[in-house]
Scaffold this motif. Structure first.
Motif, short mmCIF file in Angstrom:
data_model
loop_
_atom_site.label_atom_id
_atom_site.label_comp_id
_atom_site.label_asym_id
_atom_site.label_seq_id
_atom_site.Cartn_x
_atom_site.Cartn_y
_atom_site.Cartn_z
N LEU A 4 0.85 -1.19 0.00
CA LEU A 4 0.00 0.00 0.00
C LEU A 4 0.89 1.23 0.00
O LEU A 4 2.01 1.20 0.53
N LYS A 5 0.41 2.33 -0.57
CA LYS A 5 1.24 3.54 -0.68
C LYS A 5 1.66 4.06 0.69
O LYS A 5 2.72 4.66 0.84
N SER A 6 0.82 3.85 1.69
CA SER A 6 1.10 4.37 3.03
C SER A 6 2.24 3.63 3.73
O SER A 6 2.76 4.10 4.73
N GLY A 7 2.59 2.45 3.22
CA GLY A 7 3.58 1.62 3.91
C GLY A 7 2.98 0.34 4.45
O GLY A 7 3.69 -0.58 4.84
N GLY A 8 1.64 0.28 4.51
CA GLY A 8 0.96 -0.95 4.89
C GLY A 8 0.99 -1.95 3.74
O GLY A 8 1.52 -1.66 2.67
N TYR A 9 0.40 -3.12 3.94
CA TYR A 9 0.38 -4.11 2.87
C TYR A 9 -0.75 -5.11 3.07
O TYR A 9 -1.32 -5.23 4.16
N LEU A 10 -1.10 -5.81 1.98
CA LEU A 10 -2.09 -6.89 2.01
C LEU A 10 -1.37 -8.22 1.80
O LEU A 10 -0.38 -8.28 1.08
N ILE A 11 -1.90 -9.27 2.41
CA ILE A 11 -1.47 -10.63 2.11
C ILE A 11 -2.68 -11.37 1.55
O ILE A 11 -3.72 -11.48 2.22
N ILE A 12 -2.57 -11.85 0.29
CA ILE A 12 -3.70 -12.51 -0.38
C ILE A 12 -3.37 -13.98 -0.57
O ILE A 12 -2.36 -14.32 -1.20
N ASP A 13 -4.20 -14.85 -0.02
CA ASP A 13 -4.00 -16.29 -0.14
C ASP A 13 -5.23 -16.93 -0.78
O ASP A 13 -6.34 -16.82 -0.25
N GLN A 14 -5.01 -17.62 -1.91
CA GLN A 14 -6.08 -18.35 -2.58
C GLN A 14 -6.02 -19.82 -2.18
O GLN A 14 -4.95 -20.44 -2.25
N THR A 15 -7.14 -20.38 -1.76
CA THR A 15 -7.22 -21.81 -1.49
C THR A 15 -8.39 -22.39 -2.27
O THR A 15 -9.15 -21.65 -2.91
N GLU A 16 -8.57 -23.70 -2.19
CA GLU A 16 -9.68 -24.35 -2.90
C GLU A 16 -11.02 -23.84 -2.38
O GLU A 16 -11.97 -23.65 -3.13
N ALA A 17 -11.11 -23.63 -1.04
CA ALA A 17 -12.40 -23.28 -0.43
C ALA A 17 -12.71 -21.79 -0.50
O ALA A 17 -13.86 -21.39 -0.69
N MET A 18 -11.70 -20.94 -0.33
CA MET A 18 -11.95 -19.49 -0.26
C MET A 18 -10.66 -18.73 -0.47
O MET A 18 -9.57 -19.31 -0.52
#
Length: 486
Positions: free
Chosen positions: A283-297
């Motif tokens: 994120l521009k502010s210095g924060g961040y996302l962690i995105i995890d794809q699994t079979e269920a969700m």
């Protein structure tokens, strides 16, 4: 808001990028060897009825049998009335005309319905219904009523006794002439389909949807679209013919892009696609996302990271969550994430902050063409949502489970790497004057280049007028390669 559409065409695949206000928002990809099936109509054969699941398996000529639920066959029931049992609707060995509503995904076969629908520029024709609907994206009751009235009148004029219509978003503001033209086109298409339904044998294709480069013209052009750039002269000619015949009012939006710089480099689309395969999104502010794809969700976790803010902790958390909402909605579209999605925002104490984050999430999702449903914040501080999925995510199309790490991670498929090799050779050819090329790559990639992709290699050699040799580099991973100028 303004949007541009970039269309990159090669003999192997077509890629489309939707760019809004200079930022890539969506990627569409269609490979000639594995074209999507959504919208295709088949004459299938019932191979197995499953009373316990209230469903049936249908052979439509694919590798895996397709799946249909009783609710997708029993359309004439009154609301709140239970569906008829599946065994009363179909029987084994029966021929059935069906349409694909979801592509095969993972180990699952295609999802089917018997409620056929045929799209045009402004309308969707439903031969098994008499309903007249209007896209939810068209605001204003006056316009919605006008469109319903126009379709009802045109339907009577064209003597269409059976069949319903849905007015698509593009229909906003159009007149009687356009609606009547679309109706006539759909009538002709359905007449041909009826003949094919009678004459076709089971497990055969009756109707195939348009290729991606023509669906762009039919489905993605909107009022805010400024330009559609196509980098193939041959494809541009085909699109021009199609648009001249069916959509002459938007023909000025289309242009051929002959530039030496690859079209996807104009808005850093290649970079965005690479980033969309990463778990971490900054994120521009210095924060961040962690995105995890699994079979269920799919789970998306929001973190403050290096962002410390200027006031207090609650304000820092609130600003990070607001910024995360915009990025999350863009990543949902860019990665084509669907199914159940869990959003884990940073815990907020202030009730008003929670309401504002939720409202902003709903507002940003309005720009998304895929239907979504969002719940409130749960007791655990999570936001649960669903997003309609009709095709594989970008990650599943471009990558596969890594054999080196036994499925814990993912890597690009040999096919994806081969196409990157082709693009790199074209890029080098534009920049330098070489006599021939040597490609160093892994065994899997070289094997594919010499086997399944050999005809594409021959086409590329003919196009650039220079020979290309391949050499296995044992220490290279599947994603590594080098193009050496000689």
């Amino acid at each position: 808001m303004t949007s541009d559409i970039l269309v990159n065409v090669t003999p192997m695949e077509t890629r489309v990028a939707l760019v809004e206000n200079g930022a890539v928002q969506e990627i569409f990809l269609e490979r000639n060897q594995t074209r999507g099936l959504v919208g295709n109509i088949y004459k299938g054969k019932v191979v197995r009825v499953l009373p316990g699941m209230q469903a049936a398996f249908i052979d439509i000529g694919l590798e895996r049998a397709a799946f249909i639920h009783a609710s997708d066959i029993d359309h004439d029931r009154v609301d709140n009335e239970p569906h008829k049992p599946i065994q009363t609707l179909v029987r084994e060995g029966q021929a059935l005309v069906v349409q694909v509503i979801k592509d095969p995904m993972g180990t699952k076969g295609a999802r089917l319905t018997t409620a056929l629908s045929i799209p045009s520029r402004y309308l969707v024709f439903m031969p098994g219904s008499n309903h007249i609907g209007v896209s939810q994206r068209i605001d204003g009751e006056t316009e919605r009523d006008r469109l319903r009235k126009t379709v009802t009148e045109m339907k009577a004029l064209e003597e269409i006794e059976k069949g319903g219509f849905i007015l698509r978003t593009a229909a906003e503001g159009i007149g009687e002439f356009e609606i009547r033209s679309d109706m006539n086109y759909l009538k002709r298409v359905f007449r041909v389909l009826q003949e094919r339904m009678k004459d076709s044998v089971a497990t055969s294709v009756i109707y195939e949807d348009l290729p991606l480069y023509l669906r762009v013209a039919r489905d993605l052009v909107r009022a805010d679209t400024e330009k559609i750039r196509i980098d193939s002269k041959e494809t541009f000619g085909k699109v021009q013919d199609f648009v001249t015949k069916y959509m002459p009012e938007v023909i000025d939006l289309f242009e051929y892009y002959p530039g030496e710089r690859p079209i996807f480099d104009l808005y850093s689309v290649e970079d965005e696609m690479s980033k969309a395969l990463s778990r971490k999104v900054e994120l521009k502010s210095g924060g961040y996302l962690i995105i995890d794809q699994t079979e269920a969700m799919t789970t998306i976790d929001v973190n403050t990271g290096a962002f410390v803010g200027h006031r207090n902790l609650e304000e820092t958390i609130f600003k990070t969550n607001l910024e995360a909402v915009t990025t999350i909605c863009r990543q949902l579209r860019l990665r084509n994430l669907g199914g159940i999605i869990i959003l884990d925002f940073i815990d907020m104490v202030d009730e008003e902050h929670r309401r504002q984050v939720h409202r902003m999430l709903e507002k940003n999702l309005e720009k998304d063409h895929a239907k979504s449903k969002v719940t409130g914040v749960s007791e655990l501080g999570l936001v649960e949502m669903t997003r309609k999925r009709t095709r594989e995510s970008l990650e599943h199309v471009l990558t596969e489970h890594c054999s080196v790490c036994h499925g814990r991670g993912r890597q690009k498929t040999p096919q994806t790497v081969c196409y990157e090799v082709f693009r790199e050779i074209l890029r080098e050819e534009r920049a330098y004057n070489n006599d021939r090329y040597l490609v160093l790559a892994s065994q899997q990639v070289v094997d594919r280049l010499l086997d399944e992709e050999s005809s594409n290699v021959a086409d590329l050699e003919e196009f650039i007028g220079k020979p290309i040799r391949f050499q296995v580099e044992p220490i290279y991973s599947q994603e590594q390669f080098d193009v050496i100028l000689q």
